[in-house]
Write a protein that holds these residues in place. Structure first.
Motif, mmCIF file in Angstrom:
data_model
loop_
_atom_site.group_PDB
_atom_site.id
_atom_site.type_symbol
_atom_site.label_atom_id
_atom_site.label_comp_id
_atom_site.label_asym_id
_atom_site.label_seq_id
_atom_site.Cartn_x
_atom_site.Cartn_y
_atom_site.Cartn_z
ATOM 1 N N VAL A 19 23.157 61.845 0.449
ATOM 2 C CA VAL A 19 23.233 61.126 1.725
ATOM 3 C C VAL A 19 22.254 59.953 1.693
ATOM 4 O O VAL A 19 21.066 60.138 1.399
ATOM 5 N N ASP A 20 22.761 58.767 1.982
ATOM 6 C CA ASP A 20 21.909 57.582 2.107
ATOM 7 C C ASP A 20 21.376 57.504 3.530
ATOM 8 O O ASP A 20 22.162 57.520 4.495
ATOM 9 N N VAL A 21 20.056 57.412 3.663
ATOM 10 C CA VAL A 21 19.409 57.276 4.962
ATOM 11 C C VAL A 21 19.013 55.810 5.114
ATOM 12 O O VAL A 21 18.044 55.351 4.503
ATOM 13 N N GLU A 22 19.789 55.090 5.904
ATOM 14 C CA GLU A 22 19.566 53.655 6.109
ATOM 15 C C GLU A 22 18.880 53.432 7.447
ATOM 16 O O GLU A 22 19.290 54.010 8.467
ATOM 17 N N THR A 23 17.860 52.603 7.450
ATOM 18 C CA THR A 23 17.107 52.317 8.673
ATOM 19 C C THR A 23 17.024 50.812 8.880
ATOM 20 O O THR A 23 16.649 50.075 7.964
ATOM 21 N N VAL A 24 17.372 50.381 10.076
ATOM 22 C CA VAL A 24 17.249 48.981 10.473
ATOM 23 C C VAL A 24 16.316 48.908 11.668
ATOM 24 O O VAL A 24 16.490 49.646 12.647
ATOM 25 N N VAL A 25 15.330 48.035 11.609
ATOM 26 C CA VAL A 25 14.357 47.856 12.683
ATOM 27 C C VAL A 25 14.586 46.500 13.323
ATOM 28 O O VAL A 25 14.575 45.459 12.639
ATOM 29 N N ARG A 31 13.799 51.749 21.130
ATOM 30 C CA ARG A 31 14.304 53.121 21.158
ATOM 31 C C ARG A 31 14.716 53.489 19.739
ATOM 32 O O ARG A 31 14.775 52.642 18.850
ATOM 33 N N THR A 32 15.027 54.763 19.535
ATOM 34 C CA THR A 32 15.433 55.249 18.208
ATOM 35 C C THR A 32 16.804 55.898 18.323
ATOM 36 O O THR A 32 17.019 56.777 19.180
ATOM 37 N N VAL A 33 17.721 55.488 17.455
ATOM 38 C CA VAL A 33 19.093 55.988 17.474
ATOM 39 C C VAL A 33 19.415 56.556 16.095
ATOM 40 O O VAL A 33 19.169 55.895 15.070
ATOM 41 N N ILE A 34 19.955 57.767 16.054
ATOM 42 C CA ILE A 34 20.410 58.385 14.795
ATOM 43 C C ILE A 34 21.915 58.556 14.877
ATOM 44 O O ILE A 34 22.431 59.181 15.818
ATOM 45 N N VAL A 35 22.639 58.005 13.913
ATOM 46 C CA VAL A 35 24.097 58.110 13.869
ATOM 47 C C VAL A 35 24.504 58.714 12.531
ATOM 48 O O VAL A 35 23.754 58.680 11.560
ATOM 49 N N GLY A 36 25.728 59.266 12.501
ATOM 50 C CA GLY A 36 26.228 59.891 11.264
ATOM 51 C C GLY A 36 26.444 61.376 11.398
ATOM 52 O O GLY A 36 26.184 62.140 10.470
ATOM 53 N N LEU A 37 26.916 61.827 12.585
ATOM 54 C CA LEU A 37 27.211 63.244 12.858
ATOM 55 C C LEU A 37 25.992 64.164 12.675
ATOM 56 O O LEU A 37 26.064 65.170 11.956
ATOM 57 N N PRO A 38 24.857 63.847 13.316
ATOM 58 C CA PRO A 38 23.709 64.766 13.221
ATOM 59 C C PRO A 38 23.876 65.960 14.160
ATOM 60 O O PRO A 38 24.505 65.836 15.215
ATOM 61 N N ASP A 39 23.313 67.107 13.771
ATOM 62 C CA ASP A 39 23.297 68.247 14.675
ATOM 63 C C ASP A 39 22.068 68.144 15.585
ATOM 64 O O ASP A 39 21.310 67.161 15.542
ATOM 65 N N ALA A 40 21.849 69.163 16.424
ATOM 66 C CA ALA A 40 20.752 69.099 17.396
ATOM 67 C C ALA A 40 19.396 69.007 16.710
ATOM 68 O O ALA A 40 18.523 68.234 17.126
ATOM 69 N N ALA A 41 19.192 69.807 15.644
ATOM 70 C CA ALA A 41 17.904 69.788 14.946
ATOM 71 C C ALA A 41 17.648 68.429 14.310
ATOM 72 O O ALA A 41 16.520 67.932 14.322
ATOM 73 N N ASP A 62 7.857 49.417 17.438
ATOM 74 C CA ASP A 62 8.096 49.311 18.876
ATOM 75 C C ASP A 62 9.315 48.437 19.163
ATOM 76 O O ASP A 62 9.344 47.664 20.125
ATOM 77 N N GLN A 63 10.330 48.563 18.303
ATOM 78 C CA GLN A 63 11.599 47.867 18.465
ATOM 79 C C GLN A 63 12.726 48.887 18.358
ATOM 80 O O GLN A 63 12.483 50.089 18.217
ATOM 81 N N LEU A 64 13.947 48.415 18.397
ATOM 82 C CA LEU A 64 15.095 49.288 18.191
ATOM 83 C C LEU A 64 15.115 49.766 16.744
ATOM 84 O O LEU A 64 15.115 48.947 15.814
ATOM 85 N N VAL A 65 15.120 51.093 16.546
ATOM 86 C CA VAL A 65 15.193 51.691 15.212
ATOM 87 C C VAL A 65 16.534 52.408 15.102
ATOM 88 O O VAL A 65 16.782 53.398 15.818
ATOM 89 N N THR A 66 17.403 51.907 14.245
ATOM 90 C CA THR A 66 18.717 52.519 14.039
ATOM 91 C C THR A 66 18.725 53.211 12.687
ATOM 92 O O THR A 66 18.478 52.568 11.654
ATOM 93 N N ILE A 67 19.017 54.511 12.693
ATOM 94 C CA ILE A 67 19.022 55.324 11.475
ATOM 95 C C ILE A 67 20.457 55.801 11.244
ATOM 96 O O ILE A 67 21.027 56.510 12.080
ATOM 97 N N ASN A 68 21.009 55.402 10.131
ATOM 98 C CA ASN A 68 22.383 55.779 9.786
ATOM 99 C C ASN A 68 22.372 56.719 8.590
ATOM 100 O O ASN A 68 21.732 56.445 7.569
ATOM 101 N N ILE A 85 14.008 60.282 6.471
ATOM 102 C CA ILE A 85 13.980 59.379 7.626
ATOM 103 C C ILE A 85 12.630 58.678 7.724
ATOM 104 O O ILE A 85 12.550 57.450 7.912
ATOM 105 N N ALA A 86 11.555 59.463 7.571
ATOM 106 C CA ALA A 86 10.222 58.857 7.613
ATOM 107 C C ALA A 86 10.043 57.862 6.471
ATOM 108 O O ALA A 86 9.468 56.774 6.654
ATOM 109 N N GLY A 87 10.536 58.194 5.286
ATOM 110 C CA GLY A 87 10.426 57.280 4.149
ATOM 111 C C GLY A 87 11.189 55.991 4.380
ATOM 112 O O GLY A 87 10.711 54.893 4.028
ATOM 113 N N ALA A 88 12.394 56.089 4.966
ATOM 114 C CA ALA A 88 13.184 54.887 5.233
ATOM 115 C C ALA A 88 12.510 54.007 6.275
ATOM 116 O O ALA A 88 12.535 52.764 6.170
ATOM 117 N N VAL A 89 11.910 54.615 7.302
ATOM 118 C CA VAL A 89 11.198 53.840 8.317
ATOM 119 C C VAL A 89 9.984 53.146 7.698
ATOM 120 O O VAL A 89 9.700 51.967 7.978
#
Length: 505
Positions: A19-25, A31-41, A62-68, A85-89
């Protein structure tokens, strides 16, 4: 906008996908958004990662963080994506070089104190990373030994997010215990503990030699559980690939693997209150393995079998034939291997004293019939060996000696019989007699002697067609134990007796 990229592994059952964890700031309100069918955890990972980065001395953007999480169509479950996720950020914030993260997969859960905690499925995830060509894997320090079971990939263990960042920036490898990949030899229960019960001991030996399913019946205290628990001790050691397969299932289940690879056959013995989901596997969204998968390549022992739920017992019917279980859930069809050897143990009636010479049974005939009927006909028809056990008298125990034959001697005969089976069946794609389909038994193997005995038994209604094939498989196993080239008439008769619970070695 700044882009960061890291890699992790998604697990759906035993099937692993990188799985590729892509992050755009940037590009929107903070705010922080995670997309790609994540479960609750996984959806909560944004809060864990933000707190962990702050605790480790970094600043969450302190900007929009989109994690795909790509591929986006693959369901993602679990907390092992936290480190990626932390590494991509951090890569998007240029706190660590993107090039260092491009050649490795990251696995680990982050605590609010920035510690990297153990997760499920490290072994199959690292296997998938090695097969995908990654050079190294970063895992929790507590699971370095588990990840080191995989060859062809470097393993880096980190205990905290700060250690991970130091490695990513400067290449400083944290100090962790060295990998140990030697097979472990575990203590096993010995058949020498079983006094008497010569017929039952022989039935267990035949079951071990051909990987046949076994049903032990008899009053309480005669040694049913004692024999069943010692069956894994006479089974041959697993091959490296089989041991890795068993270890991967345990890893997905979240069970500890220890520092070394176990080559012994697993033993699973669920309580009779187990549900269908506990037996075959279950769970929301993506199913987890059950007791039958934990017994893969080993023994599944159901003590007090009539006390199990009939639905739980009948759920074993398909896996017993196919060697796998398929669990359909809302997001995915999960497949787990389940090629196990089934051992049932049961009392003859609710009070356990039916059939004894003392005549102390307190159960009505109807209660005895109802108790026996809790094991359905289709399940019993899939059992190869039915072995009744009877209480031992003092005179018989004195004649049999204080101890029985040790497991080492029995295991030697079992190994020799397995070697004969492998020599005969390897060209056909099988390893043991129990795996051979009926069509192959009748066409690709030499014709056993005494087929007329089998036909007469079947004509009397004492065997089904499946039962006939099982008798032939048993006869081949008995012939292998005796060193014969093919089953003789006496082997056929002994196999019929084993099948019908009338064995006399």
């Amino acid at each position: 906008m700044k882009l960061g990229l890291a890699h992790s592994v998604g697990l759906v059952g035993m099937e692993a996908t990188v799985v590729d964890v892509e992050t755009v700031v940037g590009g929107g309100l903070p705010r922080t958004v995670i997309v790609g069918l994540p479960d609750a955890a996984l959806h909560e990972a944004r809060d864990r990662c933000r707190a962990a980065l702050t605790q480790a001395g970094f600043t969450w953007p302190d900007q929009l963080v989109t994690i795909n999480l790509s591929p986006a169509s693959l369901p993602k479950a679990g907390t092992h994506y936290d480190l990626a996720i932390a590494g991509a950020v951090l890569a998007a914030a240029q706190a660590v070089p993107v090039e260092r993260l491009a050649e490795c997969v990251l696995l680990g859960e982050l605590g609010l104190n920035a510690r990297v905690r153990p997760v499920r499925g490290v072994l199959p995830a690292v296997l998938a990373a090695a097969q995908a060509g990654f050079a190294r894997a970063v895992v929790p320090a507590a699971q370095v030994a588990e990840a080191c079971l995989v060859e062809g990939i470097d393993v880096i263990g980190v205990g905290s997010l700060a250690e991970f960042a130091a490695w990513a920036r400067d290449g400083k490898v944290p100090a962790v215990p060295p990998c140990v990949d030697e097979p472990i030899r575990e203590h096993r229960l010995d058949l020498a503990d079983v006094a008497g019960q010569l017929e039952a001991r022989w039935a267990v030996e035949v079951a071990a030699a051909g990987r046949h399913h076994l049903f032990l019946t008899g009053p309480p205290g005669v040694g049913k559980t004692l024999l069943a628990e010692r069956l894994p001790g006479i089974l041959p050691e697993l091959t490296i690939s089989e041991a890795l397969e068993v270890a991967a299932i345990r890893s997905v289940s979240g069970l500890a693997l220890g520092a070394r690879l176990s080559r012994h056959a697993p033993f699973s013995s669920p309580h009779h209150s187990a549900s269908v989901a506990a037996m075959v596997g279950g769970g929301a969204r993506i199913a987890q393995p059950g007791a039958i998968s934990l017994a893969h390549r080993g023994v599944l022992f159901l003590d007090e079998a009539p006390e199990f739920s009939p639905r739980a017992l009948d759920a074993l019917r398909t896996p017993l034939e196919s060697g796998r279980v398929e669990l359909a859930r809302s997001l995915a069809l999960t497949r787990y291997p389940a090629r196990f050897q089934l051992v049932l143990a049961a009392n003859p009636c609710p009070c356990g004293r039916a059939g004894e010479a003392t005549g102390q049974c307190e159960c009505t005939p109807m209660a005895v019939r109802r108790y026996a009927a809790r094991l359905s006909g289709p399940i019993l028809d899939r059992i190869d060996i039915v072995q009744p056990l009877r209480p031992m008298t003092k005179s018989y125990l004195r004649a049999a000696g204080p101890t029985g034959e040790p497991s080492v001697a029995v295991a030697r005969r079992v190994a020799e019989a397995r070697h004969r089976q492998l020599t005969r069946l390897s060209s056909l794609g099988f390893r043991t007699n129990a795996e051979v389909p009926g069509a192959v038994l009748r066409t690709a193997l030499p014709r056993p002697e005494g087929i007329d005995v089998l036909e007469a038994t079947m004509a009397r209604g004492l065997l089904s067609l499946r039962g006939l094939d099982k008798v032939v498989r048993l006869a081949w196993t008995i012939a292998d134990l005796s060193g014969a080239e093919r089953p003789r008439v006496d082997h056929i008769r002994a196999a019929i007796a084993l099948r019908r619970g009338e064995v006399r070695p």
